[in-house]
Design a protein around this motif. Structure first.
Motif, PDB file in Angstrom:
ATOM      1  N   VAL A 218       1.041  -1.139  -0.144  1.00 45.29           N
ATOM      2  CA  VAL A 218      -0.080   0.006  -0.016  1.00 45.29           C
ATOM      3  C   VAL A 218       0.824   1.139   0.049  1.00 45.29           C
ATOM      4  CG1 VAL A 218      -1.679   1.451   1.212  1.00 45.29           C
ATOM      5  CG2 VAL A 218      -1.837  -1.179   1.350  1.00 45.29           C
ATOM      6  N   VAL A 219       0.356   2.261  -0.679  1.00 45.33           N
ATOM      7  CA  VAL A 219       0.970   3.467  -0.554  1.00 45.33           C
ATOM      8  C   VAL A 219      -0.148   4.586  -0.232  1.00 45.33           C
ATOM      9  CG1 VAL A 219       2.167   5.277  -1.909  1.00 45.33           C
ATOM     10  CG2 VAL A 219       2.624   3.212  -2.595  1.00 45.33           C
ATOM     11  N   ILE A 220       0.392   5.156   0.995  1.00 50.88           N
ATOM     12  CA  ILE A 220      -0.425   5.913   1.810  1.00 50.88           C
ATOM     13  C   ILE A 220       0.111   7.434   1.818  1.00 50.88           C
ATOM     14  CG2 ILE A 220      -1.649   6.552   3.747  1.00 50.88           C
ATOM     15  CD1 ILE A 220      -1.076   3.762   4.940  1.00 50.88           C
ATOM     16  N   GLY A 221      -0.732   8.345   1.108  1.00 50.56           N
ATOM     17  CA  GLY A 221      -0.316  10.094   1.160  1.00 50.56           C
ATOM     18  C   GLY A 221      -1.080  10.693   2.521  1.00 50.56           C
ATOM     19  N   TRP A 222      -0.182  11.027   3.327  1.00 48.92           N
ATOM     20  CA  TRP A 222      -0.713  11.688   4.267  1.00 48.92           C
ATOM     21  C   TRP A 222      -0.930  13.216   4.414  1.00 48.92           C
ATOM     22  CZ3 TRP A 222      -2.201   8.423   8.665  1.00 48.92           C
ATOM     23  CH2 TRP A 222      -1.773   7.107   8.522  1.00 48.92           C
ATOM     24  N   SER A 223      -1.907  13.828   4.479  1.00 55.82           N
ATOM     25  CA  SER A 223      -1.982  15.306   4.435  1.00 55.82           C
ATOM     26  C   SER A 223      -2.273  15.556   6.031  1.00 55.82           C
ATOM     27  CB  SER A 223      -3.553  15.755   3.975  1.00 55.82           C
ATOM     28  OG  SER A 223      -3.288  15.376   2.310  1.00 55.82           O
ATOM     29  N   LEU A 224      -1.307  16.451   6.623  1.00 50.54           N
ATOM     30  CA  LEU A 224      -1.177  16.897   8.023  1.00 50.54           C
ATOM     31  C   LEU A 224      -1.281  18.290   8.105  1.00 50.54           C
ATOM     32  CD1 LEU A 224       1.569  14.753   7.408  1.00 50.54           C
ATOM     33  CD2 LEU A 224       0.731  14.511   9.844  1.00 50.54           C
ATOM     34  N   GLN A 239      -3.628   3.992  -1.815  1.00 48.50           N
ATOM     35  CA  GLN A 239      -3.422   3.387  -3.158  1.00 48.50           C
ATOM     36  C   GLN A 239      -3.031   1.879  -2.753  1.00 48.50           C
ATOM     37  OE1 GLN A 239      -1.370   5.093  -6.396  1.00 48.50           O
ATOM     38  NE2 GLN A 239      -1.920   3.534  -7.773  1.00 48.50           N
ATOM     39  N   ASP A 240      -3.825   0.886  -3.036  1.00 48.49           N
ATOM     40  CA  ASP A 240      -3.601  -0.423  -2.576  1.00 48.49           C
ATOM     41  C   ASP A 240      -3.154  -1.270  -3.844  1.00 48.49           C
ATOM     42  OD1 ASP A 240      -3.970  -2.992  -1.183  1.00 48.49           O
ATOM     43  OD2 ASP A 240      -5.355  -2.076  -0.033  1.00 48.49           O
ATOM     44  N   PHE A 241      -2.189  -2.102  -3.758  1.00 52.22           N
ATOM     45  CA  PHE A 241      -1.285  -2.838  -4.782  1.00 52.22           C
ATOM     46  C   PHE A 241      -1.436  -4.388  -4.366  1.00 52.22           C
ATOM     47  CE2 PHE A 241       0.626   1.230  -4.981  1.00 52.22           C
ATOM     48  CZ  PHE A 241       0.654   1.560  -6.358  1.00 52.22           C
ATOM     49  N   ARG A 242      -2.527  -4.580  -3.566  1.00 51.25           N
ATOM     50  CA  ARG A 242      -2.613  -6.196  -3.482  1.00 51.25           C
ATOM     51  C   ARG A 242      -3.733  -6.384  -4.340  1.00 51.25           C
ATOM     52  NH1 ARG A 242      -4.325  -5.755   2.917  1.00 51.25           N
ATOM     53  NH2 ARG A 242      -5.118  -3.666   2.064  1.00 51.25           N
ATOM     54  N   ASP A 243      -3.499  -7.746  -4.787  1.00 50.94           N
ATOM     55  CA  ASP A 243      -4.318  -8.488  -6.139  1.00 50.94           C
ATOM     56  C   ASP A 243      -6.022  -8.256  -5.421  1.00 50.94           C
ATOM     57  OD1 ASP A 243      -2.176  -8.952  -7.183  1.00 50.94           O
ATOM     58  OD2 ASP A 243      -1.892 -11.012  -6.800  1.00 50.94           O
ATOM     59  N   LYS A 244      -6.253  -8.631  -4.173  1.00 54.60           N
ATOM     60  CA  LYS A 244      -7.513  -8.663  -3.867  1.00 54.60           C
ATOM     61  C   LYS A 244      -8.042  -7.288  -4.018  1.00 54.60           C
ATOM     62  CE  LYS A 244     -10.798 -10.203  -0.228  1.00 54.60           C
ATOM     63  NZ  LYS A 244     -10.748 -10.791   1.050  1.00 54.60           N
ATOM     64  N   GLY A 248      -5.411   1.185  -7.524  1.00 56.59           N
ATOM     65  CA  GLY A 248      -6.149   2.156  -7.714  1.00 56.59           C
ATOM     66  C   GLY A 248      -7.290   2.392  -6.889  1.00 56.59           C
ATOM     67  N   ILE A 249      -8.036   1.118  -6.541  1.00 57.77           N
ATOM     68  CA  ILE A 249      -9.228   1.374  -5.778  1.00 57.77           C
ATOM     69  C   ILE A 249      -9.158   2.189  -4.736  1.00 57.77           C
ATOM     70  CG2 ILE A 249      -8.852  -0.649  -4.267  1.00 57.77           C
ATOM     71  CD1 ILE A 249     -11.741  -1.399  -4.632  1.00 57.77           C
ATOM     72  N   GLY A 250      -7.920   2.449  -4.131  1.00 61.76           N
ATOM     73  CA  GLY A 250      -7.793   3.199  -2.913  1.00 61.76           C
ATOM     74  C   GLY A 250      -8.020   4.587  -3.139  1.00 61.76           C
ATOM     75  N   ARG A 251      -8.176   5.025  -4.572  1.00 60.45           N
ATOM     76  CA  ARG A 251      -8.465   6.400  -4.726  1.00 60.45           C
ATOM     77  C   ARG A 251      -9.971   6.789  -4.496  1.00 60.45           C
ATOM     78  NH1 ARG A 251      -3.582   8.653  -4.918  1.00 60.45           N
ATOM     79  NH2 ARG A 251      -2.137   7.681  -6.077  1.00 60.45           N
ATOM     80  N   GLU A 252     -10.802   5.957  -4.371  1.00 65.19           N
ATOM     81  CA  GLU A 252     -12.050   6.227  -3.755  1.00 65.19           C
ATOM     82  C   GLU A 252     -12.148   6.833  -2.438  1.00 65.19           C
ATOM     83  OE1 GLU A 252     -14.509   2.799  -4.129  1.00 65.19           O
ATOM     84  OE2 GLU A 252     -13.775   2.013  -5.868  1.00 65.19           O
ATOM     85  N   GLU A 253     -13.236   7.548  -2.224  1.00 65.68           N
ATOM     86  CA  GLU A 253     -13.311   8.001  -0.765  1.00 65.68           C
ATOM     87  C   GLU A 253     -13.367   7.050   0.158  1.00 65.68           C
ATOM     88  OE1 GLU A 253     -13.492  11.438  -0.352  1.00 65.68           O
ATOM     89  OE2 GLU A 253     -13.015  11.633  -2.512  1.00 65.68           O
TER      90      GLU A 253
END
Length: 259
Positions: A218-224, A239-244, A248-253
Protein backbone atom coordinates in the motif's frame (compact mmCIF):
# COMPACT_ATOMS: atom_id res chain seq x y z
CA UNK A 1 -24.12 21.57 118.80
CA UNK A 2 -20.66 22.02 117.32
CA UNK A 3 -20.51 18.30 116.62
CA UNK A 4 -23.78 18.45 114.68
CA UNK A 5 -22.52 21.35 112.57
CA UNK A 6 -19.32 19.45 111.88
CA UNK A 7 -21.33 16.39 110.81
CA UNK A 8 -23.52 18.50 108.55
CA UNK A 9 -20.45 20.07 106.98
CA UNK A 10 -18.87 16.66 106.46
CA UNK A 11 -22.04 15.32 104.91
CA UNK A 12 -22.26 18.36 102.66
CA UNK A 13 -18.66 17.91 101.51
CA UNK A 14 -19.27 14.24 100.82
CA UNK A 15 -22.35 15.09 98.78
CA UNK A 16 -20.33 17.58 96.72
CA UNK A 17 -17.56 15.04 96.21
CA UNK A 18 -20.03 12.37 95.10
CA UNK A 19 -21.67 14.80 92.72
CA UNK A 20 -18.31 15.73 91.22
CA UNK A 21 -17.29 12.06 90.96
CA UNK A 22 -20.51 11.11 89.13
CA UNK A 23 -20.09 14.04 86.77
CA UNK A 24 -16.49 13.05 86.09
CA UNK A 25 -17.44 9.41 85.55
CA UNK A 26 -20.15 10.40 83.08
CA UNK A 27 -17.72 12.65 81.28
CA UNK A 28 -15.21 9.83 81.01
CA UNK A 29 -17.81 7.38 79.76
CA UNK A 30 -19.48 9.73 77.30
CA UNK A 31 -16.83 9.38 74.56
CA UNK A 32 -17.53 5.64 74.33
CA UNK A 33 -20.84 5.86 72.43
CA UNK A 34 -19.37 8.73 70.41
CA UNK A 35 -16.36 6.59 69.42
CA UNK A 36 -18.68 3.77 68.42
CA UNK A 37 -20.71 6.12 66.29
CA UNK A 38 -17.55 7.56 64.72
CA UNK A 39 -16.29 4.05 63.97
CA UNK A 40 -19.60 3.22 62.31
CA UNK A 41 -19.28 6.27 60.14
CA UNK A 42 -15.76 5.25 59.15
CA UNK A 43 -16.96 1.77 58.22
CA UNK A 44 -19.75 3.29 56.15
CA UNK A 45 -17.28 5.54 54.36
CA UNK A 46 -15.01 2.56 53.70
CA UNK A 47 -17.89 0.58 52.20
CA UNK A 48 -18.78 3.55 50.02
CA UNK A 49 -15.15 3.79 48.90
CA UNK A 50 -15.15 0.13 47.95
CA UNK A 51 -18.33 0.63 45.94
CA UNK A 52 -16.68 3.38 43.92
CA UNK A 53 -13.29 1.67 43.54
CA UNK A 54 -13.95 0.57 39.96
CA UNK A 55 -15.08 4.08 39.02
CA UNK A 56 -11.95 5.56 40.56
CA UNK A 57 -9.80 3.03 38.74
CA UNK A 58 -11.49 3.84 35.45
CA UNK A 59 -11.04 7.57 36.04
CA UNK A 60 -7.34 7.10 36.78
CA UNK A 61 -6.90 5.00 33.63
CA UNK A 62 -8.79 7.61 31.64
CA UNK A 63 -6.53 10.41 32.89
CA UNK A 64 -3.43 8.34 32.18
CA UNK A 65 -4.58 7.62 28.64
CA UNK A 66 -5.22 11.28 28.01
CA UNK A 67 -1.78 12.13 29.32
CA UNK A 68 -0.18 9.49 27.08
CA UNK A 69 -1.98 10.86 24.04
CA UNK A 70 -0.87 14.39 24.88
CA UNK A 71 2.69 13.14 25.31
CA UNK A 72 2.60 11.45 21.92
CA UNK A 73 1.43 14.61 20.20
CA UNK A 74 3.80 17.13 21.71
CA UNK A 75 6.81 18.17 19.63
CA UNK A 76 6.33 15.42 17.04
CA UNK A 77 7.43 15.72 13.44
CA UNK A 78 4.94 14.57 10.77
CA UNK A 79 6.82 11.30 10.25
CA UNK A 80 6.99 10.62 13.98
CA UNK A 81 3.26 11.18 14.25
CA UNK A 82 2.56 8.69 11.46
CA UNK A 83 4.96 6.07 12.83
CA UNK A 84 3.44 6.29 16.31
CA UNK A 85 -0.10 6.12 14.94
CA UNK A 86 0.58 3.10 12.72
CA UNK A 87 2.29 1.31 15.60
CA UNK A 88 -0.65 2.01 17.91
CA UNK A 89 -3.21 0.85 15.36
CA UNK A 90 -1.47 -2.51 14.89
CA UNK A 91 -2.61 -3.49 18.39
CA UNK A 92 -5.79 -1.37 18.59
CA UNK A 93 -6.99 -2.78 21.91
CA UNK A 94 -3.72 -2.54 23.79
CA UNK A 95 -3.28 -1.27 26.45
CA UNK A 96 -7.05 -0.70 26.65
CA UNK A 97 -10.20 -1.29 24.64
CA UNK A 98 -10.31 0.68 21.34
CA UNK A 99 -7.11 2.53 22.28
CA UNK A 100 -5.87 2.61 18.66
CA UNK A 101 -9.11 4.12 17.34
CA UNK A 102 -9.20 6.67 20.12
CA UNK A 103 -5.65 7.68 19.20
CA UNK A 104 -6.57 7.95 15.51
CA UNK A 105 -9.59 10.12 16.29
CA UNK A 106 -7.80 12.36 18.78
CA UNK A 107 -4.88 12.94 16.42
CA UNK A 108 -7.14 14.04 13.55
CA UNK A 109 -8.29 17.52 12.59
CA UNK A 110 -11.99 18.39 12.80
CA UNK A 111 -12.20 17.87 9.05
CA UNK A 112 -10.85 14.32 9.22
CA UNK A 113 -12.90 13.54 12.31
CA UNK A 114 -15.95 14.41 10.27
CA UNK A 115 -14.82 11.93 7.59
CA UNK A 116 -14.25 9.25 10.23
CA UNK A 117 -17.71 9.81 11.72
CA UNK A 118 -19.34 9.78 8.31
CA UNK A 119 -17.56 6.54 7.40
CA UNK A 120 -19.35 4.72 10.23
CA UNK A 121 -22.64 6.62 10.06
CA UNK A 122 -22.08 8.63 13.25
CA UNK A 123 -23.41 12.13 13.78
CA UNK A 124 -21.73 15.17 15.31
CA UNK A 125 -23.49 14.44 18.61
CA UNK A 126 -22.42 10.79 18.83
CA UNK A 127 -20.40 10.03 21.93
CA UNK A 128 -16.71 9.46 21.29
CA UNK A 129 -16.69 5.97 22.80
CA UNK A 130 -19.41 4.89 20.37
CA UNK A 131 -17.38 6.29 17.48
CA UNK A 132 -14.32 4.30 18.57
CA UNK A 133 -16.42 1.14 18.82
CA UNK A 134 -17.95 1.73 15.38
CA UNK A 135 -14.52 2.27 13.84
CA UNK A 136 -13.30 -0.96 15.44
CA UNK A 137 -16.28 -2.91 14.11
CA UNK A 138 -15.78 -1.52 10.61
CA UNK A 139 -12.03 -1.77 10.30
CA UNK A 140 -11.86 -5.26 11.83
CA UNK A 141 -14.56 -6.65 9.59
CA UNK A 142 -13.64 -9.74 7.56
CA UNK A 143 -12.05 -8.83 4.22
CA UNK A 144 -11.73 -5.18 5.18
CA UNK A 145 -9.20 -3.32 3.04
CA UNK A 146 -7.91 -1.32 5.99
CA UNK A 147 -7.52 -4.43 8.13
CA UNK A 148 -3.82 -4.33 7.37
CA UNK A 149 -3.58 -1.28 9.64
CA UNK A 150 -5.16 -3.00 12.65
CA UNK A 151 -3.27 -6.28 12.70
CA UNK A 152 -5.43 -8.46 10.45
CA UNK A 153 -2.50 -9.46 8.24
CA UNK A 154 -0.85 -8.03 5.15
CA UNK A 155 -2.35 -10.19 2.43
CA UNK A 156 -6.11 -10.45 2.28
CA UNK A 157 -7.36 -9.44 5.73
CA UNK A 158 -8.71 -12.95 6.33
CA UNK A 159 -6.67 -13.68 9.44
CA UNK A 160 -8.24 -13.48 12.85
CA UNK A 161 -7.44 -10.39 14.83
CA UNK A 162 -5.87 -11.57 18.07
CA UNK A 163 -6.83 -8.28 19.70
CA UNK A 164 -10.16 -9.83 20.63
CA UNK A 165 -12.42 -7.51 22.56
CA UNK A 166 -15.71 -7.42 24.38
CA UNK A 167 -18.06 -4.49 24.68
CA UNK A 168 -18.38 -5.23 28.39
CA UNK A 169 -14.80 -5.83 29.44
CA UNK A 170 -11.36 -4.86 28.27
CA UNK A 171 -9.01 -7.49 26.94
CA UNK A 172 -5.36 -7.05 26.20
CA UNK A 173 -3.05 -8.60 23.67
CA UNK A 174 -0.37 -10.73 25.40
CA UNK A 175 3.20 -9.82 24.53
CA UNK A 176 3.99 -13.32 23.24
CA UNK A 177 0.99 -13.16 20.90
CA UNK A 178 2.15 -9.79 19.59
CA UNK A 179 5.61 -11.20 18.86
CA UNK A 180 4.11 -14.26 17.19
CA UNK A 181 2.09 -12.06 14.86
CA UNK A 182 4.92 -9.66 14.06
CA UNK A 183 6.13 -11.50 10.95
CA UNK A 184 2.64 -11.28 9.45
CA UNK A 185 2.69 -7.49 9.62
CA UNK A 186 4.15 -4.90 7.30
CA UNK A 187 7.23 -2.71 7.36
CA UNK A 188 7.00 1.04 6.82
CA UNK A 189 9.06 3.05 4.36
CA UNK A 190 9.24 6.80 3.86
CA UNK A 191 10.86 7.22 0.42
CA UNK A 192 10.85 11.02 0.42
CA UNK A 193 11.36 13.86 2.84
CA UNK A 194 8.33 15.53 4.36
CA UNK A 195 6.85 18.10 2.00
CA UNK A 196 6.34 21.08 4.30
CA UNK A 197 4.37 23.90 2.68
CA UNK A 198 5.38 26.29 5.51
CA UNK A 199 1.78 27.37 5.99
CA UNK A 200 0.90 24.92 8.75
CA UNK A 201 0.30 22.04 6.35
CA UNK A 202 2.48 19.19 5.11
CA UNK A 203 2.34 16.00 3.05
CA UNK A 204 4.11 12.68 3.66
CA UNK A 205 4.25 9.54 1.53
CA UNK A 206 4.43 6.26 3.40
CA UNK A 207 4.75 2.79 1.87
CA UNK A 208 3.73 -0.45 3.51
CA UNK A 209 5.73 -3.50 2.44
CA UNK A 210 5.39 -7.20 3.13
CA UNK A 211 7.86 -8.00 5.90
CA UNK A 212 8.63 -11.44 4.46
CA UNK A 213 8.86 -10.66 0.71
CA UNK A 214 9.38 -6.88 0.64
CA UNK A 215 6.53 -6.64 -1.87
CA UNK A 216 4.81 -3.26 -2.08
CA UNK A 217 1.38 -3.49 -0.47
CA UNK A 218 0.00 0.00 0.00
CA UNK A 219 1.05 3.59 -0.64
CA UNK A 220 -0.46 6.12 1.72
CA UNK A 221 -0.33 9.87 1.24
CA UNK A 222 -0.82 11.67 4.52
CA UNK A 223 -2.09 15.24 4.53
CA UNK A 224 -1.26 16.94 7.82
CA UNK A 225 -2.15 20.22 9.42
CA UNK A 226 -0.87 21.97 12.51
CA UNK A 227 -3.48 22.67 15.17
CA UNK A 228 -2.22 24.78 18.08
CA UNK A 229 1.32 23.92 17.05
CA UNK A 230 0.67 20.15 16.92
CA UNK A 231 0.61 18.09 13.73
CA UNK A 232 -2.65 16.24 13.07
CA UNK A 233 -4.04 14.03 10.33
CA UNK A 234 -6.11 16.06 7.86
CA UNK A 235 -6.55 13.49 5.09
CA UNK A 236 -5.43 10.11 3.75
CA UNK A 237 -4.86 9.18 0.11
CA UNK A 238 -4.80 5.38 -0.12
CA UNK A 239 -3.56 3.32 -3.07
CA UNK A 240 -3.66 -0.46 -2.67
CA UNK A 241 -1.40 -2.79 -4.67
CA UNK A 242 -2.65 -6.10 -3.29
CA UNK A 243 -4.31 -8.35 -5.85
CA UNK A 244 -7.53 -8.68 -3.89
CA UNK A 245 -8.17 -4.95 -3.84
CA UNK A 246 -6.87 -3.97 -7.30
CA UNK A 247 -4.43 -1.09 -7.80
CA UNK A 248 -6.16 2.25 -7.71
CA UNK A 249 -9.25 1.26 -5.75
CA UNK A 250 -7.88 3.27 -2.87
CA UNK A 251 -8.47 6.47 -4.83
CA UNK A 252 -12.11 6.15 -3.86
CA UNK A 253 -13.33 8.10 -0.86
CA UNK A 254 -12.58 6.70 2.60
CA UNK A 255 -16.32 6.59 3.38
CA UNK A 256 -17.01 4.10 0.57
CA UNK A 257 -14.30 1.73 1.80
CA UNK A 258 -14.45 1.98 5.56
CA UNK A 259 -18.21 2.39 5.89
Amino acid sequence: MKQKVALYQLAWHLLILMTLWQSSAFTMQSPIPYSYEHSSLQESDAASSLDTFEDALFLERFKRRRYEIASLKSEQTPKQLIKELLSTLLTPHHPSLNWGYETLYSQSTEKWRYVLRTSVGASNSTEDDLIYQALATSMERYGQQFGILVGLGVDDGSKTNNNAKSSKEETYTPVDTMIEREMDQYTTEFPYDTLDYHDGTAWVECRLRNRATDALLVVIGWSLQQVDGVWKIDGIDWQDFRDKYRPGIGREEWERICG
